[in-house]
Design a protein around this motif. Structure first.
Motif, short mmCIF file in Angstrom:
data_model
loop_
_atom_site.label_atom_id
_atom_site.label_comp_id
_atom_site.label_asym_id
_atom_site.label_seq_id
_atom_site.Cartn_x
_atom_site.Cartn_y
_atom_site.Cartn_z
N VAL A 7 0.83 -1.20 0.00
CA VAL A 7 0.00 0.00 0.00
C VAL A 7 0.87 1.26 0.00
O VAL A 7 0.45 2.32 -0.46
CB VAL A 7 -0.95 -0.01 1.22
N HIS A 8 2.09 1.14 0.48
CA HIS A 8 3.01 2.27 0.54
C HIS A 8 3.20 2.91 -0.83
O HIS A 8 3.50 4.11 -0.93
CB HIS A 8 4.35 1.81 1.11
N HIS A 9 3.03 2.13 -1.89
CA HIS A 9 3.32 2.63 -3.23
C HIS A 9 2.09 2.73 -4.12
O HIS A 9 2.21 3.09 -5.29
CB HIS A 9 4.35 1.71 -3.91
N VAL A 10 0.90 2.42 -3.60
CA VAL A 10 -0.26 2.38 -4.48
C VAL A 10 -0.88 3.76 -4.65
O VAL A 10 -0.87 4.59 -3.73
CB VAL A 10 -1.32 1.38 -3.94
N LEU A 11 -1.40 4.02 -5.84
CA LEU A 11 -2.21 5.19 -6.12
C LEU A 11 -3.41 4.69 -6.91
O LEU A 11 -3.27 4.11 -7.98
CB LEU A 11 -1.44 6.25 -6.92
N TRP A 12 -4.60 4.88 -6.33
CA TRP A 12 -5.81 4.30 -6.91
C TRP A 12 -6.40 5.18 -8.01
O TRP A 12 -6.41 6.41 -7.89
CB TRP A 12 -6.88 4.10 -5.83
N MET A 261 -7.01 7.23 3.53
CA MET A 261 -7.25 7.23 2.09
C MET A 261 -7.66 8.65 1.70
O MET A 261 -8.70 9.15 2.13
CB MET A 261 -8.35 6.24 1.71
N THR A 262 -6.84 9.31 0.90
CA THR A 262 -7.05 10.71 0.57
C THR A 262 -7.60 10.84 -0.85
O THR A 262 -7.34 10.00 -1.71
CB THR A 262 -5.75 11.50 0.70
N PHE A 263 -8.35 11.92 -1.08
CA PHE A 263 -9.00 12.11 -2.38
C PHE A 263 -9.45 13.56 -2.49
O PHE A 263 -9.63 14.25 -1.49
CB PHE A 263 -10.20 11.17 -2.52
N ILE A 264 -9.66 14.01 -3.73
CA ILE A 264 -10.32 15.29 -3.96
C ILE A 264 -11.59 15.10 -4.78
O ILE A 264 -12.23 16.07 -5.19
CB ILE A 264 -9.37 16.31 -4.64
N GLY A 265 -11.94 13.85 -5.03
CA GLY A 265 -13.17 13.53 -5.73
C GLY A 265 -13.48 12.05 -5.58
O GLY A 265 -12.57 11.22 -5.46
N ASN A 266 -14.76 11.72 -5.56
CA ASN A 266 -15.18 10.33 -5.63
C ASN A 266 -16.60 10.28 -6.19
O ASN A 266 -17.16 11.30 -6.59
CB ASN A 266 -15.05 9.62 -4.27
N GLY A 294 -0.73 9.98 2.93
CA GLY A 294 -1.99 9.36 2.60
C GLY A 294 -1.84 8.33 1.50
O GLY A 294 -0.78 8.20 0.88
N THR A 295 -2.92 7.60 1.25
CA THR A 295 -3.02 6.69 0.12
C THR A 295 -3.97 7.35 -0.87
O THR A 295 -5.19 7.31 -0.69
CB THR A 295 -3.55 5.32 0.56
N PRO A 296 -3.44 8.00 -1.93
CA PRO A 296 -4.28 8.85 -2.78
C PRO A 296 -5.16 8.04 -3.74
O PRO A 296 -4.80 6.96 -4.21
CB PRO A 296 -3.26 9.68 -3.56
N SER A 297 -6.32 8.64 -4.04
CA SER A 297 -7.25 8.07 -5.01
C SER A 297 -7.69 9.17 -5.96
O SER A 297 -8.05 10.27 -5.52
CB SER A 297 -8.46 7.47 -4.29
N LEU A 355 6.50 10.30 0.78
CA LEU A 355 5.35 11.16 1.00
C LEU A 355 4.15 10.40 1.55
O LEU A 355 3.22 10.99 2.12
CB LEU A 355 4.97 11.87 -0.31
N HIS A 356 4.14 9.09 1.38
CA HIS A 356 3.03 8.27 1.86
C HIS A 356 2.75 8.51 3.34
O HIS A 356 1.59 8.53 3.77
CB HIS A 356 3.35 6.79 1.63
N THR A 357 3.80 8.71 4.12
CA THR A 357 3.62 8.93 5.56
C THR A 357 4.13 10.29 6.00
O THR A 357 4.39 10.52 7.19
CB THR A 357 4.32 7.82 6.36
#
Length: 434
Positions: A7-12, A261-266, A294-297, A355-357
Motif C-alpha cells: 500500500v506504501h506505493h499504491v495510487l488508486w 485514504m485521501t482524495f479530492i473527488g469520488n 496518505g493513500t491517494p485516489s 510522501l506516503h507517511t
C-alpha cells in the motif's frame, strides 16, 4: 500501523463501473451477454499512463439499481457481465502490476436480497434490524434494508463473502457506510478475513468523527479522509487557507496511527472541477493531494477535468457517474492539460515515495497564501499555494532554508536553484531544499 507493505506505493484510479460502462441508468438494462465489465480492461493502459497502480472499483455485485442495494454478494451484476468477466478484469489489472480494490456493502442490502424476501414473507427476520415490527432502513432509504450486526450469522456471512472475492484475486476492500456499522462488528469480522488473507488492505468509508479511534476499534487499515477533502475545496473557494492549515494539523494526528485514504473527488461528491469556483485551483487541490501523507485516489474523469454536480434528489448522482467512451475522447485542450498535470504530479509522488507517511508543517500562512513543508525523516519538500490576484513572495532563508530547487510549479521553470521566489497569481510551486 497494520497496512500491508504494497500500500506504501499504491495510487488508486477509482471507477464507478455501472455508470462507467453505461449499465445504470439504462433502459433497457444490458444483459450479462454484453460483458460490459470487460470495457474497463480496455482502460487499464490509460490508467497506467496516468500513473495509477491500483483500480478501485465501485459496486460490481448483483443489485437492482445503483449497486449499493446488493441482492447477491456472490454474483457479478448481470448488467456488467459474469464471473469470467471479473476474472478477466482482475487478470489484466494484475498483469500490468495494478492492485484491485472492491466495494463491499455490508451495512444494508436491497429488497431483492433472498433472506429479506423470505423474512418479509413471514420467515426468520433475525438477519435484519427491526424498529418494533418494521424493518429498519439505511438513512431512510426504503430500498436499503439495514442488517442486524448483532447476529453472528451476518458476521460469518460477511467473512465468507470477503474471503471469497479475495480468493478470486481482489487485493482489498472498501467497506461502504462503515460508519453506520458498529465497530465491534468489524472487530469480529476482519481478523478472520486477515487470517486467510494477511496481505489484504481494508479501508472503511467514514465521514465524521474520531478517525483514529474508529480505526483502532474496528481494525481497519485506513478510512476515507473526508475532513481533508472538504478543507481543500472550501479553503480554496473561500480564500481562507487557515482552514486548510487546520485540517493538515488534524491530518498529521491521524498519520500517527494510520495512513488515511485521501482524495479530492469520488463517486459520491460533486466533481472537483465543478466544486471549485476558480478553474486554475484544480491544480492546487491536486498538489495538496499528492504532497501530503496518505493513500491517494483519483476519481476517473477528474484527471481530465470532467464536470458534474451531485444533487440531493432521485438520480442526483448520475451527473458525477457518467458513461465513458474511449480514452481522451472529447476532453479538449483544457482536459488534456489537466491530465498532463496529473501525470507530472503523480510522477513526483512516485519519485518521493516517502510522501506516503509525510507530515506537514506550516511555514507561512495568510488567507490567500500558504507555504508548508512535507517531511519524513531527512526528506523534505516545500509547497507554496497562492490564491491571490497578486504574486506571492517567498523568502526561503526567512523560512529556515538557505536555498531550494524548483521541482514543479505554475509559471516557473523546474530545476532552478533559488533563495527567493515569486509564486504567480493563482499559482503554486514545489521546491526541494538544497
Amino acid at each position: 500501523m497494520t497496512e500491508p507493505g504494497w500500500v506504501h506505493h499504491v495510487l488508486w484510479w477509482q471507477v464507478y463501473p455501472l455508470g462507467f460502462v453505461g449499465a445504470h441508468p439504462a433502459e433497457p438494462a444490458p444483459t450479462a451477454a454484453e460483458h460490459r465489465l470487460r470495457r474497463l480492461a480496455d482502460w487499464l493502459d490509460y490508467a497506467v499512463e496516468l500513473g495509477a497502480s491500483g483500480l478501485a472499483l465501485g459496486p460490481v455485485f448483483a443489485s437492482r439499481t445503483h449497486g449499493y442495494d446488493t441482492t447477491d454478494h456472490y454474483r457479478i451484476d448481470p448488467r456488467l457481465g459474469d464471473d469470467d468477466d471479473f476474472d478477466h478484469l482482475v487478470g489484466e489489472a494484475h498483469r500490468r502490476g495494478m492492485r484491485v480494490l472492491l466495494d463491499g456493502v455490508f451495512n444494508h442490502v436491497g429488497t431483492d436480497f433472498a433472506r429479506f424476501r423470505e423474512a418479509r414473507s413471514g420467515g426468520d427476520p433475525s438477519w435484519f434490524r427491526l424498529r418494533g415490527n418494521v424493518f429498519d432502513t439505511f438513512e431512510g432509504h426504503d430500498g436499503l434494508i439495514a442488517l442486524n450486526h448483532d447476529n453472528a450469522e451476518v458476521a460469518d456471512y460477511t467473512v465468507e463473502v470477503m474471503r471469497h472475492w479475495l480468493g478470486r484475486g481482489a487485493d482489498g476492500w472498501r467497506l461502504d457506510a462503515a460508519y453506520a456499522v458498529p465497530d465491534s462488528f468489524w472487530a469480529r469480522v476482519l481478523p478472520q478475513v486477515r487470517q486467510a488473507f494477511p496481505d489484504a488492505w481494508i479501508v472503511g468509508e467514514v465521514i465524521h468523527g474520531d478517525y483514529s479511534a474508529t480505526v483502532h476499534a474496528a481494525g481497519f487499515d485506513s478510512v476515507t479522509q473526508y475532513e481533508l477533502w472538504k478543507a481543500v475545496w472550501s479553503s480554496l473557494n473561500d480564500a481562507n487557507l487557515h482552514e486548510l492549515d487546520w485540517a493538515l494539523k488534524r491530518h498529521n494526528e491521524f498519520l500517527d496511527s494510520f495512513v488515511p485514504m485521501t482524495f479530492i473527488g469520488n463517486h459520491d461528491v460533486t466533481r472537483i472541477a465543478s466544486q471549485l469556483t476558480h478553474p486554475e485551483h484544480v491544480e492546487h487541490a491536486l498538489v495538496v493531494l499528492l504532497t501530503t501523507g496518505g493513500t491517494p485516489s483519483i476519481y476517473a474523469g477528474d484527471e481530465v477535468a470532467y464536470r458534474g454536480v451531485k444533487e440531493e434528489r432521485v438520480g442526483g448522482d448520475d451527473a458525477v457517474r457518467p458513461e465513458f467512451g474511449s480514452p481522451h475522447e472529447g476532453v479538449g485542450e483544457h482536459g488534456s492539460q489537466v491530465f498532463r498535470s496529473h501525470q507530472h504530479l503523480i510522477g513526483l509522488r512516485r519519485r518521493h515515495p516517502w510522501l506516503h507517511t509525510a507530515r506537514t508543517s506550516p511555514l507561512q500562512v495568510t488567507n490567500r497564501g500558504y507555504v508548508y513543508a512535507s517531511r519524513e525523516g531527512a526528506d523534505t519538500l516545500l509547497v507554496a499555494l497562492n490564491v491571490d490576484d497578486d504574486a506571492m513572495a517567498v523568502s526561503l532563508p526567512a523560512l529556515g532554508f538557505p536555498r531550494a530547487q524548483i521541482v514543479a510549479g505554475s509559471g516557473a521553470p523546474p530545476s532552478d536553484i533559488v533563495t527567493e521566489v515569486a509564486v504567480a497569481p493563482h499559482g503554486w510551486m514545489i521546491l526541494e531544499p538544497r
